[in-house]
Design a protein around this motif. Structure first.
Motif, short mmCIF file in Angstrom:
data_model
loop_
_atom_site.label_atom_id
_atom_site.label_comp_id
_atom_site.label_asym_id
_atom_site.label_seq_id
_atom_site.Cartn_x
_atom_site.Cartn_y
_atom_site.Cartn_z
N PHE A 118 64.44 55.94 -6.79
CA PHE A 118 63.23 56.14 -5.98
C PHE A 118 63.68 56.67 -4.63
CE2 PHE A 118 64.71 51.84 -5.39
CZ PHE A 118 64.61 51.60 -4.02
N GLU A 325 54.93 49.98 -10.59
CA GLU A 325 54.97 50.80 -11.81
C GLU A 325 53.56 51.14 -12.29
OE1 GLU A 325 57.33 52.40 -12.84
OE2 GLU A 325 59.23 51.32 -12.78
N ARG A 328 52.42 53.86 -10.00
CA ARG A 328 53.10 55.10 -10.38
C ARG A 328 52.39 55.74 -11.57
NH1 ARG A 328 59.04 54.96 -13.10
NH2 ARG A 328 59.63 57.17 -13.03
N GLY A 350 47.95 53.46 -4.28
CA GLY A 350 49.24 53.55 -3.60
C GLY A 350 49.21 53.02 -2.18
N ILE A 457 54.25 59.98 -5.24
CA ILE A 457 55.20 60.52 -6.22
C ILE A 457 56.13 61.51 -5.54
CG2 ILE A 457 55.44 61.82 -8.36
CD1 ILE A 457 54.24 59.03 -8.72
N LEU A 470 59.06 57.34 -7.77
CA LEU A 470 58.19 56.87 -6.71
C LEU A 470 58.86 57.12 -5.35
CD1 LEU A 470 55.43 55.53 -7.10
CD2 LEU A 470 56.52 53.32 -6.69
#
Length: 585
Positions: A118, A325, A328, A350, A457, A470
């Motif tokens: 990430f 997750e 994501r 998010g 993202i 992420l």
């Protein structure tokens, strides 16, 4: 047990993504209503008893319980001076793990950071891709939230109130207590509601001394409220009562399953109904959508071993992959109908990311316990919990919300707290003489849910399976740092008042993410313009999509979230099953 095999030609009643606390609970509740459920887990099913080895003495382990030479676990300093994805500088390490992965007993439970990269701001993202997820390594503290948390905005004006109150979730807390088992002592505190407790563990001498001193200050220290069954569970053949006989302080779970874990507590009983199909090694990369109706139609996943791509279909999709997750997945699931990501018409997916602040704390020594006989404290599932005392009846001038402390005392397999250095017989004698006298505690404080703290993202980086990674945009704010100062000061004051010799006071704030309590990125609410889900964790935009993990939280509170995640999930899945039966999904 006989396991039904995945049928790609079948349309399941529900697909549940993730097998941790939320995913396991969703599988349990939905199968209890007779629904045909497919449970997808990105990792494999580990022979967990062989991994944990809680009865193994360190000297029987080739590495004294630590990692083998080819593996490395990130340290606090490495989180602060290196940038994600933590690649350069670690060339000698074949396997790279989060700070939790510093033990030989959990190296196969936590992920390899190289395979799961990430980017963005520094963050200690602890992940466990295996059946049961992080319930295999959780700290077991099982606390309830109250209306001090659910209605926090009404008290101090910050953020948003939850769309539920304590009375809405209380019956489901009770269900979780009875079904999974919890130990503790009733304290009758409005800000920390009592549960339905089994027989508690006892406080040891230094803990009792601290408790009695705190009572004079109007503060409450109580036995650790652990998600552990001390009396057994007649309805579950996969669980055993606690015998106080393992190395409970290792970063690993309970191999007799007295402590709750999702497989033995929820998934195996659900499989016994014949209504649950389990597919491990299934890395979900997208929630698919029917272009005509706009409803979720299923998911696409990659087999983590063969790299083959699969599509499965269901009438309802339940995301329970853990906060980040699941978020994501929502952001990755773009289409003509949902160009900003699935369930994201509000633009809040998010955002409002929150968790718990850790770091400040204190270690002391109870001088009257020096050279006293050793006690057996390795097998205790926890020590004590010192409940919140800030911003309850009086308003603190420097910060809003509150914090609590977790702590403990007694003799461990490895002596704790001592800064004594040396070698030989005299050194060993000094350690033995002092080991039972040490007592320590560290704080967990609420991190405010702010829109500017978010994840998105990464446009370039992908993980081992080619799925975009992420990216973090997240830092503690002024309120957190002012709270941390207070944590340090009050911890020292309380130990001094108890008559303990202060050995160490910690003032550093640990890296964001250290609590492993990530929350809030798809929050619940009544207004679809400022929230992602309704009070039943159902998407405002996609009525057959539910997100039942910590991402639904509106605020973090200062209490550990696992028991609340499961209670909310049970409530939401009861609602889901009822709506499904009525044909409303």
């Amino acid at each position: 047990m006989a396991e039904p095999q995945l049928d790609l030609s079948k349309t399941y009643d529900a697909i549940v993504v993730g097998s941790g606390a939320a995913g396991g609970m969703a599988a349990h509740v939905l199968t209890s209503h007779g629904m045909q459920v497919l449970l997808l887990e990105a990792g494999k099913k580990l022979p967990i008893e062989q991994e944990l080895r809680s009865m193994e003495w360190p000297y029987d382990n080739a590495h004294r319980g630590y990692l083998p030479p080819e593996s490395h676990s990130l340290t606090f300093n490495e989180y602060t001076i290196r940038n994600p994805p933590y690649g350069p500088g670690f060339e000698k390490a074949k396997h790279l793990h989060s700070y939790v992965g510093s033990s030989d007993y959990v190296k196969n439970i936590v992920v390899d950071e190289r395979e799961h990269p990430f980017t963005g701001t520094n963050y200690a993202w602890v992940r466990a891709r295996c059946l049961g997820g992080k319930t295999n390594i959780w700290g077991r503290l099982a606390l309830r939230l109250s209306d001090y948390d659910f209605k926090a905005k009404s008290r101090d004006g910050f953020g948003e109130d939850w769309p539920i109150s304590y009375s809405d979730i209380a019956p489901y807390y009770d269900k979780v207590d009875l079904y999974l088992g919890i130990i503790g002592v009733k304290e009758n505190l409005p800000h920390l509601p009592d549960g339905i407790f089994q027989r508690p563990q006892k406080l040891n001498c230094a803990e009792v001394t601290l408790k009695q001193s705190l009572q004079k200050m109007g503060r409450v220290l109580t036995q650790y409220r652990a998600g552990v069954t001390s009396e057994g569970l007649k309805h579950n053949k996969y669980r055993s009562r606690c015998y106080g006989r393992g190395a409970c302080e290792r970063k690993g779970g309970c191999d007799i399953h007295a402590a709750f874990d999702s497989p033995t507590g929820l998934i195996y009983p659900a499989m016994d109904t014949g209504s649950l199909t389990l597919r491990t090694n299934a890395v979900v990369r997208e929630v698919t959508v029917d272009p005509e109706t706009g409803k979720a139609s299923g998911v696409q996943f990659i087999d983590s071993q063969t790299m083959k791509d699969y599509a499965v279909h269901a009438k309802v999709v339940v995301l329970a992959a853990s906060t980040l997750e699941s978020t994501r997945l929502l952001l990755l699931s773009k289409s003509r109908l949902y160009p900003k990501g699935l369930a994201n018409s509000s633009g809040h997916v998010g955002h409002n990311f929150c968790e718990h602040l850790m770091g400040p704390g204190v270690t002391g020594r109870a001088k009257d316990l020096i050279a006293k006989p050793s006690t057996l404290d390795d097998g205790r599932p926890g020590g004590f919990y010192l409940t919140r005392f800030r911003n309850l009846s009086e308003k603190h001038p420097k910060f809003i919300r509150g914090y609590g402390f977790e702590g403990g005392s007694g003799c461990g397999m490895f002596p704790h707290g001592t800064d004594v250095h040396g070698f030989g017989a005299s050194f060993k004698e000094e350690v033995r003489k002092n080991q039972g006298a040490y007592i320590s505690m560290g704080a967990f404080g609420e991190v405010l849910a702010r829109y500017e703290n978010y994840v998105d993202i990464d446009p370039v980086l992908r993980d081992k399976w080619g799925i975009p990674a992420l990216r973090f945009h997240y830092k503690f704010g002024d309120n957190e740092h002012r709270m941390a100062e207070d944590m340090k000061e009050t911890s020292q004051e309380m130990f001094e008042a108890a008559g303990f010799e202060i050995v160490r006071v910690s003032s550093r704030v640990l890296t964001e993410g250290w609590s492993i309590h990530e929350l809030g990125t798809a929050r619940m609410g009544t207004d679809p313009k400022t929230s992602v889900l309704n009070q039943f964790q159902q998407s405002h935009d996609v009525k057959n999509l539910f997100v039942v993990d910590g991402s639904a939280f509106v605020s973090a509170s200062c209490q550990n979230p696992t028991w609340t995640i499961m209670s909310l999930c049970w409530r939401s899945c009861d609602y889901l099953a009822d709506e499904f039966r009525k044909g409303n999904l």
